[in-house]
Design a protein around this motif. Structure first.
Motif, PDB file in Angstrom:
ATOM      1  N   LEU A  33       0.843  -1.203   0.000  1.00 44.59           N
ATOM      2  CA  LEU A  33       0.000   0.000   0.000  1.00 44.59           C
ATOM      3  C   LEU A  33       0.874   1.247   0.000  1.00 44.59           C
ATOM      4  N   PRO A  34       0.362   2.308  -0.591  1.00 41.90           N
ATOM      5  CA  PRO A  34       1.086   3.581  -0.485  1.00 41.90           C
ATOM      6  C   PRO A  34       1.197   4.015   0.981  1.00 41.90           C
ATOM      7  N   GLN A  35       2.165   4.852   1.256  1.00 41.50           N
ATOM      8  CA  GLN A  35       2.396   5.335   2.619  1.00 41.50           C
ATOM      9  C   GLN A  35       1.130   5.985   3.178  1.00 41.50           C
ATOM     10  N   TRP A  37      -1.683   4.696   3.921  1.00 37.78           N
ATOM     11  CA  TRP A  37      -2.923   4.013   3.561  1.00 37.78           C
ATOM     12  C   TRP A  37      -3.120   2.839   4.511  1.00 37.78           C
TER      13      TRP A  37
END
Length: 117
Positions: A33-35, A37
């Motif tokens: 996941l993106p930071q 998230w």
């Protein structure tokens, strides 16, 4: 029993008191996941719940079993007797319960004619 859990059909796992199914999966195999998230998980089920509740239709018996094509529940008539449904009943619904189990699950209403205490 896994075969009963992988399709939306008229074949159910019939649980008794104390029975369970545990769901396990490895989230490490999912994409990163993106930071900042977070990931939510949804557990989709398709089935019926029938317990020994006072308001449940036939709550003290497994039958009548529900099925997708029933007009409503509780239904008039019977569970389908085609080969697929009968094979399911004969292969999976084989647990015998004597009827001599603990009776604490039912409420005994006092007789209206009995003196009040």
């Amino acid at each position: 029993m896994l075969r009963l859990l992988t399709s939306f059909d008229d074949r159910f796992v019939v649980f008794g008191t104390g029975d369970e199914i545990a769901l396990e999966f490895d989230p490490a195999k999912l994409p990163a996941l993106p930071q900042d998230w977070t990931r939510d998980y949804f557990f989709l089920v398709n089935g019926y719940e029938k317990d020994m509740d006072f308001y449940a239709a036939d709550g003290f018996t497994v039958e009548p079993l529900p099925f997708k094509a029933m007009p409503g529940y509780p239904y008039k008539g019977s569970y389908p007797t085609d080969r697929e449904h009968l094979d399911y009943l004969l292969e999976y619904n084989t647990r015998h319960v004597s009827g001599n189990e603990e009776g604490a699950y039912s409420y005994q209403y006092p007789d209206a004619a009995s003196p009040k205490r």
